[in-house]
Design a protein around this motif. Sequence first.
Motif, PDB file in Angstrom:
ATOM      1  N   ARG A 154       2.321   2.042  -3.342  1.00 54.90           N
ATOM      2  CA  ARG A 154       1.339   2.670  -4.235  1.00 54.90           C
ATOM      3  C   ARG A 154       1.174   4.150  -3.902  1.00 54.90           C
ATOM      4  O   ARG A 154       1.104   4.989  -4.799  1.00 54.90           O
ATOM      5  N   VAL A 161      -6.632   3.850  -2.447  1.00 52.21           N
ATOM      6  CA  VAL A 161      -5.697   2.837  -1.951  1.00 52.21           C
ATOM      7  C   VAL A 161      -6.399   1.854  -1.023  1.00 52.21           C
ATOM      8  O   VAL A 161      -6.159   0.643  -1.078  1.00 52.21           O
ATOM      9  N   SER A 204       0.830  -1.213   0.000  1.00 54.45           N
ATOM     10  CA  SER A 204       0.000   0.000   0.000  1.00 54.45           C
ATOM     11  C   SER A 204       0.860   1.257   0.000  1.00 54.45           C
ATOM     12  O   SER A 204       0.565   2.227  -0.708  1.00 54.45           O
TER      13      SER A 204
END
Length: 643
Positions: A453, A489, A450
């Motif tokens: 990203r 996300v 995560s």
Amino acid sequence: MEKFYITTPIYYVNAAPHIGHAYTTIASDAFKRYKRMQGFDARLTTGTDEHGQKIERSAKKAGKTPQAFTDTVAEEFANTWKNFAFGIDYFQRTTSPQHAEVVQELYRRCKANGYIYKSSYTGYYSVVQEAFVQDAKEGDVDPESGQPLELVTEENCFFKLSAFTDWLIELNSDPSFLQPETRRNEVLAFLKQEGGLKDLSISRTTIKWGIPVPDEPDHVFYVWFDALTNYMSAVAGTNLWPADLHMIGKEITRFHAIYWPAFLKAAGWPLPKRIFAHGWLLFDNNKMSKSRGNIVRPEPIRQAMGADALRYYLLREIVFGSDGNFAYDAMVTRYNADLANGLGNLASRTLSMIHQYRKGVVTLDDEASPLPVAETISAAIDGYERLDFSRALEAIWNLIGAADKYIVEQAPWKLVKDPALAEQLEAVLRNVYNVLRVVTVLAAPVLPDSCARIWKLLGMTTPLEDERMGALEDAGGAGSRQVPPVEPVFPRLDMKIVIDQLNDLESKEAARQAALLGNAPAAAPPDGEPIPLSPEITIDDFVKVDLRVGEVKFAERVKGADKLLHLKVDIGEPEVRTIVAGIAAAYEPEKLIGRKVVIVANLAPRKLRGLASQGMIVAASLEGGAPRLASFLEDVPIGARLK
């Protein structure tokens, strides 16, 4: 770069990967990532423990050779860890030739230094625990499985563990060696008990599935002398030994803090620098275990919520080192509150404002932040160093909360309406962008996918793992940065939908693993078809059994035994009876107080976990089901005999 070598336990292949295995591996992987971001050449080893009588029997039950059985389960572990993208550098199996060579060399060194001798031993043996049970007698059962202990007489090679008592006390008195303090105190109490340490059997002659002992053709190495050496054999030929950190579960603390250092000391090899023993994962406040059948598997959670959701929940919800309860609803609640509404919302909010108000361009500078950035960096690093993941994450999320409050107070949606406040608007956007940058780096060891990203959404082109936490405060830079279009996300999850999905995936995964191990679920009798009767007995046989009505006066769990309760039962005698009953999976101790039960009063006493059980509780269950206590609809006096 300076090396930092971390190990997980060597997982035993009598079971496929479950969330307990994943918990230790997640923590080890997170710490490796942290050390990497501190500038260390961090390496991580895991592996599988594949020898012993239990594996021989499991393989036979599955209709496979021991090698074929262990190949299957070891591959299952390797594939699971691959699915979770753990940074595993070495995956070592105890069946590898390289491992056998190191085990045999350890033995030769210990023997050459005078710490190995041969002798015969007779005792009651637990196949489940792979250990002889001290003070056991005929008729005793293994407290975990309920299976009878086996009387074994055989010639063993023994390690002179007793010679290391004083040295081990000194070693484990060092707070930096064994953590946390509760585990250290337990080990020291064991070392200081009356009579001291006894010498340790390190070979077996009644088992064939193991590494041969040099010059002893009938012997194979036994359990811990074999398994623990995996930490060294995995990195043989490198400069990584000694380990900087052994990450283990608390149930194997004694073996790592006593046996392993003694083996290494006897061989003249360097000791590991630090051992950390974390607590258990509990399900409905009971320890997860294969024998209880309450295991949760990690793969369904990864499929339904993503690997990072499980990583965050386990390391944020549970204080590392203590026991902690696991529940699907708590995991989804934590995900929505901290990830979707916390970090995810801050990322979406910040980057959306930069796009909306400044066409996706944020200006940077090296000015001090008005938000508690420096304090957060310090607190997070301190938490990680102490393996206090929960405290590190708490500090990071406090900064997220401070940034949210700052946005509300500064109200950039108002500033944008006044051209005279353009610089102030830029400063606000820059400050929250910087917080998001810092938070992303600090949380990356726990949320690697995560945060990677988010890192790209920040417009970063360098690898996130190359960032250094120690230099984080000064890494804002100057100039400007173009950020790409915003992407969600952490989408918010619907509790009911996700839990239904988790339960469905868990059921399918449990069935798949059972088939993998050759454990077909026991078929229940068809509706209306009675359970087959045991062989007939006569009335003379029956009247020998003295069944009495008793009332439970006291109940508590037996330490270290998942299935056992320690009860005090009044059956009308001058003294209440102590009874150890295998009903802990079905009954909470406090709910049994005052309950009337049926006991077999004339059963010969037997010792279980150091307690003398004076009788047996009568309970009934279907095959594979939870026990249900026999009881009464009418009031029956204490001590009444059942006829």
